[in-house]
Design a protein around this motif. Sequence first.
Motif, PDB file in Angstrom:
ATOM      1  N   HIS A  23     -36.640  31.171  71.345  1.00  0.00           N
ATOM      2  CA  HIS A  23     -36.720  32.185  72.402  1.00  0.00           C
ATOM      3  C   HIS A  23     -35.925  31.813  73.644  1.00  0.00           C
ATOM      4  CE1 HIS A  23     -40.114  33.197  69.805  1.00  0.00           C
ATOM      5  NE2 HIS A  23     -39.840  34.427  70.171  1.00  0.00           N
ATOM      6  N   GLN A  27     -35.797  37.281  73.624  1.00  0.00           N
ATOM      7  CA  GLN A  27     -36.351  37.596  72.302  1.00  0.00           C
ATOM      8  C   GLN A  27     -35.883  36.547  71.307  1.00  0.00           C
ATOM      9  OE1 GLN A  27     -34.676  41.454  71.321  1.00  0.00           O
ATOM     10  NE2 GLN A  27     -34.190  40.794  69.277  1.00  0.00           N
ATOM     11  N   GLY A  28     -36.640  36.372  70.222  1.00  0.00           N
ATOM     12  CA  GLY A  28     -36.296  35.378  69.221  1.00  0.00           C
ATOM     13  C   GLY A  28     -34.924  35.619  68.614  1.00  0.00           C
ATOM     14  N   MET A  29     -34.165  34.542  68.479  1.00  0.00           N
ATOM     15  CA  MET A  29     -32.839  34.618  67.852  1.00  0.00           C
ATOM     16  C   MET A  29     -32.647  33.378  66.991  1.00  0.00           C
ATOM     17  SD  MET A  29     -30.554  36.038  71.043  1.00  0.00           S
ATOM     18  CE  MET A  29     -29.023  35.850  70.154  1.00  0.00           C
ATOM     19  N   SER A  47     -34.016  38.169  64.341  1.00  0.00           N
ATOM     20  CA  SER A  47     -34.857  38.055  65.532  1.00  0.00           C
ATOM     21  C   SER A  47     -36.291  37.761  65.109  1.00  0.00           C
ATOM     22  CB  SER A  47     -34.805  39.343  66.352  1.00  0.00           C
ATOM     23  OG  SER A  47     -33.528  39.566  66.865  1.00  0.00           O
ATOM     24  N   VAL A  49     -40.229  36.511  65.358  1.00  0.00           N
ATOM     25  CA  VAL A  49     -41.241  36.679  66.406  1.00  0.00           C
ATOM     26  C   VAL A  49     -42.516  35.950  65.985  1.00  0.00           C
ATOM     27  CG1 VAL A  49     -42.013  38.889  65.462  1.00  0.00           C
ATOM     28  CG2 VAL A  49     -42.493  38.350  67.838  1.00  0.00           C
ATOM     29  N   CYS A  57     -40.547  38.229  60.685  1.00  0.00           N
ATOM     30  CA  CYS A  57     -39.177  38.695  60.852  1.00  0.00           C
ATOM     31  C   CYS A  57     -39.056  40.084  60.221  1.00  0.00           C
ATOM     32  CB  CYS A  57     -38.212  37.726  60.171  1.00  0.00           C
ATOM     33  SG  CYS A  57     -36.534  37.863  60.742  1.00  0.00           S
TER      34      CYS A  57
END
Length: 160
Positions: A23, A27-29, A47, A49, A57
């Motif tokens: 993060h 946002q998650g990457m 992305s 989470v 995902c």
Amino acid sequence: MARWSDFASSSPRLAAVVHDLLHQYGQGMAYLATVRADGGPRVHPVSPVVYAGNLYCFIVRSAKRDDLERDGRYALHTFPSDRSDDDAYLAGRATRVVEPGLVARLGAAMRAEPTVDWWLFELTVEVAVAVHNPGTAAAVREVWRDPGVQSRPRAVDSVQ
């Protein structure tokens, strides 16, 4: 395989490092590696989470979704950071989530477009690795393995 919450309970500091790297841009990457039908690797940006103690995902109709449906093995690697040379890696199994309430709640929470053909997958964790590269000294590598999974060959977590 362990759920994210099991991993985080067992190794809270490492889970925090992995979470922060996932993060680091908001946002998650991450990069998701899957196994093609011919056994070769396939890599895509995604992305991920963390939600309600689990790692998820959203995957749209694609070759990677076909890969996960056929062979749930995955590896997830954090994006390169612009602040450090640190990185993290997870590997385990992806399983499609079909519980309608959870899919709807997470879809709404993450603002997933309802008209897009996406599936939700939970990513369980077999191994987690974080590498801290201080630049002036040798890299420090921390590894966690799910104690419930039988030992695998070293290649499973051979991130350097």
